[in-house]
Design a protein around this motif. Structure first.
Motif, PDB file in Angstrom:
ATOM      1  N   UNK A  43       0.807  -1.213   0.000  1.00  0.00           N
ATOM      2  CA  UNK A  43       0.000   0.000   0.000  1.00  0.00           C
ATOM      3  C   UNK A  43       0.845   1.269   0.000  1.00  0.00           C
ATOM      4  N   UNK A  44       2.120   1.176   0.408  1.00  0.00           N
ATOM      5  CA  UNK A  44       2.990   2.353   0.476  1.00  0.00           C
ATOM      6  C   UNK A  44       3.881   2.503  -0.746  1.00  0.00           C
ATOM      7  N   UNK A  45       3.822   1.561  -1.666  1.00  0.00           N
ATOM      8  CA  UNK A  45       4.782   1.511  -2.766  1.00  0.00           C
ATOM      9  C   UNK A  45       4.379   2.396  -3.937  1.00  0.00           C
ATOM     10  N   UNK A  46       5.402   2.801  -4.705  1.00  0.00           N
ATOM     11  CA  UNK A  46       5.189   3.462  -5.994  1.00  0.00           C
ATOM     12  C   UNK A  46       5.187   2.445  -7.129  1.00  0.00           C
ATOM     13  N   UNK A  47       5.993   1.391  -6.984  1.00  0.00           N
ATOM     14  CA  UNK A  47       6.130   0.350  -8.003  1.00  0.00           C
ATOM     15  C   UNK A  47       6.148  -0.998  -7.294  1.00  0.00           C
ATOM     16  N   UNK A  48       5.550  -2.006  -7.925  1.00  0.00           N
ATOM     17  CA  UNK A  48       5.542  -3.363  -7.381  1.00  0.00           C
ATOM     18  C   UNK A  48       6.453  -4.243  -8.240  1.00  0.00           C
ATOM     19  N   UNK A  49       7.366  -4.953  -7.574  1.00  0.00           N
ATOM     20  CA  UNK A  49       8.215  -5.936  -8.236  1.00  0.00           C
ATOM     21  C   UNK A  49       7.584  -7.303  -7.994  1.00  0.00           C
ATOM     22  N   UNK A  50       7.227  -8.011  -9.068  1.00  0.00           N
ATOM     23  CA  UNK A  50       6.556  -9.309  -8.956  1.00  0.00           C
ATOM     24  C   UNK A  50       7.450 -10.391  -9.518  1.00  0.00           C
ATOM     25  N   UNK A  51       7.737 -11.399  -8.692  1.00  0.00           N
ATOM     26  CA  UNK A  51       8.592 -12.514  -9.082  1.00  0.00           C
ATOM     27  C   UNK A  51       7.735 -13.760  -9.247  1.00  0.00           C
ATOM     28  N   UNK A  52       7.730 -14.339 -10.441  1.00  0.00           N
ATOM     29  CA  UNK A  52       6.922 -15.530 -10.694  1.00  0.00           C
ATOM     30  C   UNK A  52       6.645 -15.683 -12.172  1.00  0.00           C
ATOM     31  N   UNK A  53       5.490 -16.248 -12.501  1.00  0.00           N
ATOM     32  CA  UNK A  53       5.094 -16.430 -13.887  1.00  0.00           C
ATOM     33  C   UNK A  53       3.914 -15.554 -14.245  1.00  0.00           C
ATOM     34  N   UNK A  54       3.372 -15.768 -15.438  1.00  0.00           N
ATOM     35  CA  UNK A  54       2.244 -14.965 -15.902  1.00  0.00           C
ATOM     36  C   UNK A  54       1.035 -15.090 -14.987  1.00  0.00           C
ATOM     37  N   UNK A  55       0.765 -16.305 -14.512  1.00  0.00           N
ATOM     38  CA  UNK A  55      -0.374 -16.508 -13.632  1.00  0.00           C
ATOM     39  C   UNK A  55      -0.242 -15.711 -12.351  1.00  0.00           C
TER      40      UNK A  55
END
Length: 267
Positions: A43-55
């Motif tokens: 909730x405090x972020x400007x950008x989200x880094x997502x580690x995983x696959x398309x799903x």
């Protein structure tokens, strides 16, 4: 989906949240990332880094939609296909984010009514698909902007896909690849039995599509918005949700629009 706070960190210009798939590879990468960079709660972020696959990326986007906390997402592939993801690399995260190209993605909105009269609403970033629940083929009436265009589609199912999702299930069902930013939606049958020669349609994003299940008790049908399923539907309405806009970030040499274009030449 909670943000991970790092240790022995270096600061980036933007406040970052880190989310990771539960797979061992993604969890190990997240633990290593947290030792090198500082992360804040989602909730405090400007950008989200997502580690995983398309799903997992789709899951992350839906979580933000549900929480009304929409942030740009920079995904890194630690899954199988990773079409919507960037290459996994540990180094130079701040430089990659500074150079990243931003792509806006407008989802579909599915409004479904069940045989029992219940109503459900869900966003779909890739596609909304209707699928038969039993061995019986589905009988579906298809309307576009209030006009019946197919009085009786006999099939395993039918789907409506965004340009961003046109290379996913839609492509597997022999649907067209739509260039990003084309302003189009693909309407694609899944194993159509009748009419035999109908191979689908390409519609403007402004189109309002309705699917009415003609025999929902004997031939039950489920409706799926990305990964969210509603069973025993009687009526499904689909259209672009212009009130919602999602942002995906890509390395310049790995941009989504170019990847979608090149999929048309894949052999």
């Amino acid at each position: 989906m909670n943000g991970v706070r790092g240790r022995d960190t270096r600061r980036t210009e933007s406040r970052l949240a880190l989310v990771a798939s539960p797979t061992p590879a993604a969890q190990q990468a997240a633990a290593t990332f947290a030792q090198r960079y500082e992360f804040v709660p989602l909730d405090e972020a400007d950008i989200v880094i997502a580690l995983g696959g398309d799903g997992f990326l789709l899951q992350t986007l839906h979580t933000m939609l549900d929480r009304h906390r929409i942030k740009p997402v920079f995904g890194m592939n630690l899954g199988t296909v990773g079409f919507l993801m960037n290459e996994w690399r540990m180094d130079a995260l701040d430089e990659r984010l500074a150079r990243a190209r931003r792509f806006s993605v407008t989802p579909l909105r599915m409004e479904a009514e069940t045989v029992d009269g219940e109503s459900f609403s869900s966003a779909a970033i890739n596609e909304v698909s209707l699928l038969r629940e039993t061995r019986q083929t589905a009988w579906i009436e298809v309307s576009v902007d209030g006009r019946v265009v197919l009085p009786e589609l006999v099939c395993d199912g039918v789907l409506a896909a965004t340009a961003a999702g046109s290379t996913a299930y839609n492509l597997s069902a022999q649907g067209p690849i739509l260039p990003l930013g084309s302003g189009l939606v693909a309407l694609t049958p899944i194993s159509a039995f009748r009419p035999r020669r109908w191979r689908g349609a390409i519609l403007p994003e402004s189109a309002k599509i309705s699917f009415r299940v003609l025999d929902p008790v004997k031939r039950p049908v489920s409706a799926v918005a990305d990964q969210r399923e509603v069973r025993d539907v009687a009526l499904v309405r689909v259209g672009i949700d212009r009130a919602t806009c999602l942002s995906l970030l890509f390395d310049p040499d790995h941009a989504l629009d170019d990847r979608i274009t090149m999929e048309q030449f894949a052999v």
